[in-house]
Design a protein around this motif. Structure first.
Motif, PDB file in Angstrom:
ATOM      1  N   LEU A  51     -49.704   0.046  22.734  1.00 16.55           N
ATOM      2  CA  LEU A  51     -51.017   0.695  22.476  1.00 16.55           C
ATOM      3  C   LEU A  51     -50.488   2.171  22.006  1.00 16.55           C
ATOM      4  O   LEU A  51     -50.792   2.790  21.247  1.00 16.55           O
ATOM      5  CB  LEU A  51     -52.148   0.979  23.612  1.00 16.55           C
ATOM      6  CG  LEU A  51     -52.653  -0.293  23.810  1.00 16.55           C
ATOM      7  CD1 LEU A  51     -53.518   0.000  25.149  1.00 16.55           C
ATOM      8  CD2 LEU A  51     -53.559  -0.881  22.721  1.00 16.55           C
ATOM      9  N   THR A  52     -49.377   2.589  22.797  1.00 17.04           N
ATOM     10  CA  THR A  52     -48.615   3.825  22.390  1.00 17.04           C
ATOM     11  C   THR A  52     -47.560   4.105  21.606  1.00 17.04           C
ATOM     12  O   THR A  52     -46.986   5.023  21.036  1.00 17.04           O
ATOM     13  CB  THR A  52     -48.282   4.578  23.542  1.00 17.04           C
ATOM     14  OG1 THR A  52     -47.266   3.548  24.159  1.00 17.04           O
ATOM     15  CG2 THR A  52     -49.575   4.859  24.713  1.00 17.04           C
ATOM     16  N   GLU A 101     -44.766   2.959  22.199  1.00 15.59           N
ATOM     17  CA  GLU A 101     -43.288   3.501  22.980  1.00 15.59           C
ATOM     18  C   GLU A 101     -42.482   2.360  23.226  1.00 15.59           C
ATOM     19  O   GLU A 101     -43.001   1.138  23.435  1.00 15.59           O
ATOM     20  CB  GLU A 101     -43.708   4.154  24.295  1.00 15.59           C
ATOM     21  CG  GLU A 101     -44.283   5.336  24.449  1.00 15.59           C
ATOM     22  CD  GLU A 101     -44.605   6.045  25.771  1.00 15.59           C
ATOM     23  OE1 GLU A 101     -43.777   6.135  26.690  1.00 15.59           O
ATOM     24  OE2 GLU A 101     -45.877   6.100  26.108  1.00 15.59           O
ATOM     25  N   GLU A 114     -41.548   3.460  30.994  1.00 16.62           N
ATOM     26  CA  GLU A 114     -40.910   3.619  32.574  1.00 16.62           C
ATOM     27  C   GLU A 114     -41.956   2.807  33.535  1.00 16.62           C
ATOM     28  O   GLU A 114     -43.175   3.031  33.139  1.00 16.62           O
ATOM     29  CB  GLU A 114     -40.369   4.855  32.995  1.00 16.62           C
ATOM     30  CG  GLU A 114     -39.257   5.099  31.786  1.00 16.62           C
ATOM     31  CD  GLU A 114     -38.108   4.377  31.905  1.00 16.62           C
ATOM     32  OE1 GLU A 114     -37.599   4.088  33.061  1.00 16.62           O
ATOM     33  OE2 GLU A 114     -37.346   4.127  31.085  1.00 16.62           O
ATOM     34  N   ARG A 150     -50.392   8.131  29.913  1.00 21.00           N
ATOM     35  CA  ARG A 150     -50.347   6.749  30.045  1.00 21.00           C
ATOM     36  C   ARG A 150     -51.682   6.006  30.946  1.00 21.00           C
ATOM     37  O   ARG A 150     -52.213   5.067  30.357  1.00 21.00           O
ATOM     38  CB  ARG A 150     -49.159   6.080  30.502  1.00 21.00           C
ATOM     39  CG  ARG A 150     -47.803   6.152  29.658  1.00 21.00           C
ATOM     40  CD  ARG A 150     -46.736   6.321  30.294  1.00 21.00           C
ATOM     41  NE  ARG A 150     -45.448   6.386  29.430  1.00 21.00           N
ATOM     42  CZ  ARG A 150     -44.318   6.871  29.746  1.00 21.00           C
ATOM     43  NH1 ARG A 150     -43.973   7.258  31.047  1.00 21.00           N
ATOM     44  NH2 ARG A 150     -43.424   7.198  28.799  1.00 21.00           N
TER      45      ARG A 150
END
Lengths: 541, 203
Positions: free
Chosen positions: B92-93, B95, B99, B106
């Motif tokens: 969704l982001t 990235e 982590e 997040r």
């Protein structure tokens, strides 16, 4: 109070919430717009209240918003628009040409009737987002740094391992001469533990250093950067060994230190000593060489003299043998003549004529004998100059010398020589060499009791050389002996009085005096000697 | 018994419709094809929960929780097993790798996803039974499942839990994971009465 009068019911208190707040009616018309969101958007509440939100923020007029908001207008659960997925629900510019990042919660707010309004509360998360991004960067950077440090640490450990296990002693010495580090080999070679070494100074392991010398050494190092020198290291047990030291003067983070590499050169020193001794021996040898050469030459000369004497004796013996063979017939004839004289005298038949005739015959025979002896002896007189000679004539002379002895052994000689074939050299010595070969054959026939002894002598030209081959049928030379037959003092006739001189002399005559060659090979049933000598040069006659 | 099973079937249907709506909402919003598989529904006691959720019950999990009150009350809890939470946030982001550290951005994203799924199901149920409920604002939390349920269980009238377990697949990114939805229904009987009424009405 003014605010309260502006907004009906509960809206007034929303003015004081530190969030961007606005309220939408079911038809998306704005009912409330608080001061904070007014400030964020720059849209005054009197310009926006009563208008549709889409007129100002067309991005909201999208199914992905409308479909979720509809549930709120019917009293459904709250709706969340997160900053990551939506970022700027209500566009709100910042001075840096960016937009305020927002986290929005929409809850149902019951109106006076059955309907519900949508209450938007917007949290400005710009700073927090930036801080989180910064934190993430820091975090990522820290992770990278940790990874890099881990790599460096491994590298360092590997380097340390290499240093520790290096096959050369490594030391780090302080300015005061203290041993700050020593690798495994350095400790081992000196018989100290690392802790023991770190508690002593360089002066205790290198007796050639004292404080003064060490400071001089450091001064030189500072100028040159490095030094290589040989010295002695002393072990813990007091024993010493030679080392070659290479010192580097290094700067690391504004601190100066030295790293020394110590190589045990005991073996090299031993080798150098051996080399030095060898060199001395060589020089000594060179120094005495002239004397030694002189001595050896004298010894050789002595040997040569002995050899010549031996050869002369051998030659003399052979000559005498041939003379005796030559003389046998005339001596017999002289004997018969004398017997005739005695018989004639006894019978009273002796006349002056008979006596004169007998004396004449005897004198002729004696004269012939004298000439024979002279001819033989002549062949053993040294010749001074080379000359052209007829090969066939030399061969015939040699054969005639041995003919009486050969006849006695029933040796057949077949001569096949080119009449015109000539050689250049010493003819008498050539005949001497031939005689040695012929006598050698005769001895072989005798020793081996050869039936029908036979010698084939051929002389022919081959290129610019004259070639003579002497082939016998005496069974050949044993393989183990054939390579040595020309060696001095080598003989197969020890039991029959061989001296090992003859064939050596023959080879010397042909090869040294006449620049030719003498070789021997076994042929079918015998041996073949091959003489090659120079044919006369063109025009020499 | 037959009637009870029928009521459970209706409930399962309602939750399935809600999950379907949530999937549609996610697709619309994220511009990516999210598949939410047909959920498996279980009605459990707190006592049975441990055996049902197996190994994850003691792990720290990411969850979005929303309370509701009205004809029936309770808590909706959407659980993301750790890998699923990371996979979802990652896709969704955008990235590359997420982590274990779930920062506010997040968690905000996961809260919205949980909100969409819970709203889909709650909306479906409340619309069908035509009962008005009031809701708390959903929030993100991290704890073990047992702790989460223990906290919510304080003062609850019943220990009945409706568990709906579904599996999501985001085809474009080859990402998949589990979502576990818990309804702690403090007045489970009231809910069942509502469902029974719904069945009666539809006959």
């Amino acid at each position: 109070m003014a605010t309260e009068s502006k907004y009906p019911g509960n809206f007034a208190m929303l003015e004081y919430i530190p969030l961007g707040v606005f309220v939408l009616r079911k038809d998306f018309v704005l009912l409330f717009w608080n001061s904070l969101i007014e400030e964020w958007t720059g849209i005054k509440r009197d310009k926006i209240i009563g208008t549709k939100i889409f007129d100002h923020f067309p991005n909201l007029n999208s199914p992905k918003y409308i479909n979720r908001l509809i549930t709120v207008f019917s009293g459904g659960p709250p709706v969340i628009f997160s900053s990551q997925l939506h970022k700027h629900l209500i566009l709100s510019p910042l001075p840096n040409n960016r937009f305020r990042i927002q986290h929005t919660t929409v809850t149902a707010l019951q109106s006076a009737g059955e309907d519900f309004h949508a209450l938007f509360t917007i949290q400005d998360v710009t700073d927090m987002t930036q801080r989180i991004h910064s934190y993430r960067k820091l975090h990522d950077h820290a992770l990278l740094e940790i990874e890099e440090r881990k790599r460096m640490s491994e590298k360092l450990q590997l380097t340390q391992f290499c240093v520790d296990k290096a096959s050369i002693g490594i030391f780090r010495i302080s300015e005061a001469g203290e041993i700050k580090f020593a690798n495994d080999l350095a400790c081992r070679s000196l018989g100290y533990t690392p802790e023991e070494l770190y508690s002593i100074t360089i002066f205790e392991i290198d007796p050639s250093f004292n404080v003064e010398r060490f400071h001089d050494h450091r001064r030189t190092l500072r100028c040159d950067g490095f030094r290589t020198f040989e010295t002695i290291h002393r072990r813990k047990d007091g024993s010493t060994f030679p080392v070659e030291i290479t010192v580097n003067y290094l700067e690391y983070r504004d601190k100066w230190f030295t790293v020394s590499f110590a190589k045990d050169i005991s073996e090299r020193k031993m080798a150098e000593e051996q080399l030095r001794q060898k060199k001395w021996q060589l020089e000594e040898l060179n120094r005495t060489l002239r004397q030694r050469v002189k001595t050896e030459v004298a010894k050789n000369r002595e040997k040569d003299i002995i050899l010549i004497q031996q050869n002369r004796q051998a030659a003399l013996g052979e000559t005498l043998e041939h003379i005796i063979h030559q003389w046998k017939q005339p001596l017999t004839t002289i004997g018969i003549l004398i017997q005739y004289l005695e018989s004639y005298y006894s019978d009273g038949l002796l006349t002056d004529d008979f006596v004169r005739e007998t004396v004449d015959k005897t004198m002729d025979l004696l004269k012939h004998m004298t000439q024979t002896a002279e001819v033989f002896m002549d062949y053993y007189k040294p010749e001074k100059e080379k000359r052209v000679f007829q090969i066939k004539k030399s061969l015939e002379e040699a054969i005639s010398f041995v003919e009486p002895a050969f006849r006695q052994q029933y040796i057949t000689v077949e001569l096949d020589a080119d009449q015109e074939l000539a050689g250049h050299g010493f003819p008498k010595e050539f005949v001497q060499a031939l005689l040695i070969i012929l006598n050698n054959a005769r001895d072989a026939f005798k020793e081996r009791h050869t039936e029908k002894p036979y010698l084939a002598i051929k002389a022919f030209a081959e290129g610019k050389r004259a070639v003579v081959t002497v082939t016998d049928n005496a069974g050949g030379i044993a393989e183990r002996a054939i390579g040595k037959v020309f060696d001095l003092y080598f003989t197969t006739k020890l039991t029959t009085g061989g001296t090992g001189i003859g064939l050596h002399m023959a080879k010397s005559i042909i090869e040294k005096h006449m620049k030719g060659s003498l070789s021997v090979t076994n042929v079918d049933g015998g041996a073949r000697f091959r003489i090659e000598i120079c044919a006369p040069r063109h025009g020499s006659g | 018994m037959k009637q009870y099973q029928e009521m459970i079937d209706v409930l399962q249907e309602l939750i399935n419709i809600g999950i379907g709506r949530a999937a549609g909402m996610l697709n619309e919003m994220l511009d990516t094809h999210v598949i939410l598989q047909v959920p498996i529904i279980r009605i459990l006691s707190r006592h049975d929960l441990e055996g049902e959720v197996g190994g994850i019950s003691g792990n720290t999990l990411a969850a979005v929780q929303m309370g509701f009150k009205g004809s029936f009350s309770g808590n909706a809890l959407l659980l993301f097993p750790p890998d699923s939470a990371k996979n979802l946030v990652s896709v969704l982001t955008g990235e590359d790798s997420v982590e274990d550290d779930m920062d506010a951005i997040r968690t905000g994203t996961l809260t919205e996803i949980g909100n969409i799924v819970i709203n889909g199901v709650m909306g479906s149920i409340s619309n069908a039974i035509e009962k008005q409920l009031s809701y708390s604002v959903p929030y993100y939390l991290e704890d073990s499942l047992l702790n989460m349920l223990h906290q919510n269980g304080e003062g609850a009238c019943t220990d009945t839990i409706i568990l709906a377990r579904t599996h999501f697949i985001i085809e474009k990114h080859f990402i998949y994971g589990d979502i576990i939805l818990f309804f702690e229904v403090g007045s489970f009987e009231a809910l069942m009465e509502c469902v029974e009424l719904l069945i009666e009405k539809t006959r």
